[in-house]
Design a protein around this motif. Structure first.
Motif, PDB file in Angstrom:
ATOM      1  N   ARG A  11      28.725  40.104  47.016  1.00  0.00           N
ATOM      2  CA  ARG A  11      27.929  40.546  48.175  1.00  0.00           C
ATOM      3  C   ARG A  11      28.087  39.630  49.371  1.00  0.00           C
ATOM      4  NH1 ARG A  11      21.803  42.518  48.427  1.00  0.00           N
ATOM      5  NH2 ARG A  11      22.909  44.328  47.758  1.00  0.00           N
ATOM      6  N   HIS A  12      28.059  38.321  49.132  1.00  0.00           N
ATOM      7  CA  HIS A  12      28.115  37.352  50.227  1.00  0.00           C
ATOM      8  C   HIS A  12      29.521  36.791  50.468  1.00  0.00           C
ATOM      9  CE1 HIS A  12      23.809  37.536  50.546  1.00  0.00           C
ATOM     10  NE2 HIS A  12      23.703  37.284  49.251  1.00  0.00           N
ATOM     11  N   GLN A  13      30.499  37.365  49.779  1.00  0.00           N
ATOM     12  CA  GLN A  13      31.913  37.003  49.926  1.00  0.00           C
ATOM     13  C   GLN A  13      32.125  35.490  49.779  1.00  0.00           C
ATOM     14  OE1 GLN A  13      33.267  38.820  53.556  1.00  0.00           O
ATOM     15  NE2 GLN A  13      32.886  40.863  52.769  1.00  0.00           N
ATOM     16  N   ARG A  14      31.630  34.990  48.627  1.00  0.00           N
ATOM     17  CA  ARG A  14      31.816  33.571  48.302  1.00  0.00           C
ATOM     18  C   ARG A  14      32.807  33.441  47.156  1.00  0.00           C
ATOM     19  NH1 ARG A  14      25.528  32.905  48.112  1.00  0.00           N
ATOM     20  NH2 ARG A  14      25.914  33.729  46.059  1.00  0.00           N
ATOM     21  N   GLY A  15      33.253  32.236  46.918  1.00  0.00           N
ATOM     22  CA  GLY A  15      34.175  31.993  45.813  1.00  0.00           C
ATOM     23  C   GLY A  15      35.475  32.740  46.041  1.00  0.00           C
ATOM     24  N   SER A  16      35.931  33.451  45.029  1.00  0.00           N
ATOM     25  CA  SER A  16      37.192  34.195  45.178  1.00  0.00           C
ATOM     26  C   SER A  16      37.032  35.442  46.035  1.00  0.00           C
ATOM     27  CB  SER A  16      37.734  34.581  43.791  1.00  0.00           C
ATOM     28  OG  SER A  16      36.864  35.464  43.127  1.00  0.00           O
ATOM     29  N   TYR A  17      35.810  35.727  46.476  1.00  0.00           N
ATOM     30  CA  TYR A  17      35.574  36.890  47.337  1.00  0.00           C
ATOM     31  C   TYR A  17      35.371  36.467  48.774  1.00  0.00           C
ATOM     32  CZ  TYR A  17      35.481  39.865  43.324  1.00  0.00           C
ATOM     33  OH  TYR A  17      35.846  40.566  42.211  1.00  0.00           O
TER      34      TYR A  17
ATOM     35  N   LYS B 289      37.223  38.032  38.484  1.00  0.00           N
ATOM     36  CA  LYS B 289      37.503  36.855  39.324  1.00  0.00           C
ATOM     37  C   LYS B 289      38.651  37.055  40.302  1.00  0.00           C
ATOM     38  CE  LYS B 289      35.479  33.433  36.345  1.00  0.00           C
ATOM     39  NZ  LYS B 289      35.615  32.170  35.645  1.00  0.00           N
ATOM     40  N   ASN B 290      39.667  37.780  39.914  1.00  0.00           N
ATOM     41  CA  ASN B 290      40.842  37.938  40.775  1.00  0.00           C
ATOM     42  C   ASN B 290      40.945  39.308  41.447  1.00  0.00           C
ATOM     43  OD1 ASN B 290      42.084  35.316  40.382  1.00  0.00           O
ATOM     44  ND2 ASN B 290      42.375  35.958  38.274  1.00  0.00           N
ATOM     45  N   TYR B 291      39.916  40.124  41.346  1.00  0.00           N
ATOM     46  CA  TYR B 291      39.937  41.471  41.928  1.00  0.00           C
ATOM     47  C   TYR B 291      40.279  41.415  43.420  1.00  0.00           C
ATOM     48  CZ  TYR B 291      38.338  46.232  43.033  1.00  0.00           C
ATOM     49  OH  TYR B 291      38.251  47.541  43.452  1.00  0.00           O
ATOM     50  N   ALA B 292      39.636  40.522  44.142  1.00  0.00           N
ATOM     51  CA  ALA B 292      39.814  40.461  45.596  1.00  0.00           C
ATOM     52  C   ALA B 292      41.169  39.905  46.018  1.00  0.00           C
ATOM     53  CB  ALA B 292      38.696  39.629  46.225  1.00  0.00           C
ATOM     54  N   PHE B 293      41.926  39.332  45.084  1.00  0.00           N
ATOM     55  CA  PHE B 293      43.260  38.835  45.408  1.00  0.00           C
ATOM     56  C   PHE B 293      44.311  39.945  45.375  1.00  0.00           C
ATOM     57  CE2 PHE B 293      41.395  34.770  43.881  1.00  0.00           C
ATOM     58  CZ  PHE B 293      41.514  34.073  45.071  1.00  0.00           C
ATOM     59  N   SER B 294      43.931  41.124  44.928  1.00  0.00           N
ATOM     60  CA  SER B 294      44.863  42.236  44.826  1.00  0.00           C
ATOM     61  C   SER B 294      44.706  43.178  46.012  1.00  0.00           C
ATOM     62  CB  SER B 294      44.610  43.015  43.533  1.00  0.00           C
ATOM     63  OG  SER B 294      45.295  44.244  43.554  1.00  0.00           O
ATOM     64  N   SER B 295      45.779  43.343  46.777  1.00  0.00           N
ATOM     65  CA  SER B 295      45.708  44.268  47.911  1.00  0.00           C
ATOM     66  C   SER B 295      45.534  45.705  47.412  1.00  0.00           C
ATOM     67  CB  SER B 295      46.952  44.150  48.789  1.00  0.00           C
ATOM     68  OG  SER B 295      48.117  44.466  48.055  1.00  0.00           O
ATOM     69  N   PHE B 296      46.089  46.020  46.224  1.00  0.00           N
ATOM     70  CA  PHE B 296      45.900  47.359  45.653  1.00  0.00           C
ATOM     71  C   PHE B 296      44.418  47.604  45.368  1.00  0.00           C
ATOM     72  CE2 PHE B 296      50.415  46.906  44.282  1.00  0.00           C
ATOM     73  CZ  PHE B 296      50.906  47.994  44.968  1.00  0.00           C
ATOM     74  N   CYS B 297      43.754  46.628  44.756  1.00  0.00           N
ATOM     75  CA  CYS B 297      42.329  46.785  44.433  1.00  0.00           C
ATOM     76  C   CYS B 297      41.503  46.957  45.700  1.00  0.00           C
ATOM     77  CB  CYS B 297      41.816  45.574  43.646  1.00  0.00           C
ATOM     78  SG  CYS B 297      42.463  45.457  41.964  1.00  0.00           S
ATOM     79  N   LEU B 298      41.793  46.162  46.706  1.00  0.00           N
ATOM     80  CA  LEU B 298      41.030  46.253  47.951  1.00  0.00           C
ATOM     81  C   LEU B 298      41.282  47.582  48.659  1.00  0.00           C
ATOM     82  CD1 LEU B 298      41.360  42.591  49.253  1.00  0.00           C
ATOM     83  CD2 LEU B 298      39.438  43.648  48.016  1.00  0.00           C
TER      84      LEU B 298
END
Length: 123
Positions: A117-123, A78-87
């Motif tokens: 895929r569709h960059q919805r929600g937390s993405y 859920k929070n993967y995309a909130f991390s600049s390191f992960c991205l």
């Protein structure tokens, strides 16, 4: 049943698998179990150390590990995309997929793949 190490297939790589994940979401649960299962089968797996995240020069070390690994497993939580390191890790992983044909095995942990895929929600 005998275990087979990926190392026999990936001669020349420093790591067989690179795990990309958001630590606060799954480090002490899912990732710990996955790392233990892979290592238990003789699969040399890179997992960042909690201490590594506190340093200012983390990305050069992570990029080096990514380039020395045959297979990347990004674990989308859920929070993967909130991390600049992960991205940043994901950008480097996908770059190597395009340039060198590296393998990526995405895992969707408590996340709908279509949201990623569709960059919805937390993405």
């Amino acid at each position: 049943m005998a275990s087979i190490s990926l190392s026999s297939f990936t001669y020349g790589w420093k790591y067989d698998v690179f795990l990309s994940f958001r630590g606060q979401d799954i480090r002490h649960g899912f990732i710990g179990y996955l790392y233990k299962a892979l290592s238990g089968r003789g699969i040399h797996t890179f997992i960042d150390d909690e201490e590594l995240q506190r340093g200012e020069h983390i990305m050069p070390s992570l990029v080096k590990a990514i380039t020395e690994t045959r297979i990347a497993i990004p674990v989308f939580s859920k929070n993967y995309a909130f991390s600049s390191f992960c991205l940043d890790e994901l950008v480097n992983i996908l770059s190597l997929v395009k340039e060198k044909g590296r393998l990526v095995l995405p895992v969707f942990y408590d996340v709908d793949p279509s949201d990623v895929r569709h960059q919805r929600g937390s993405y």
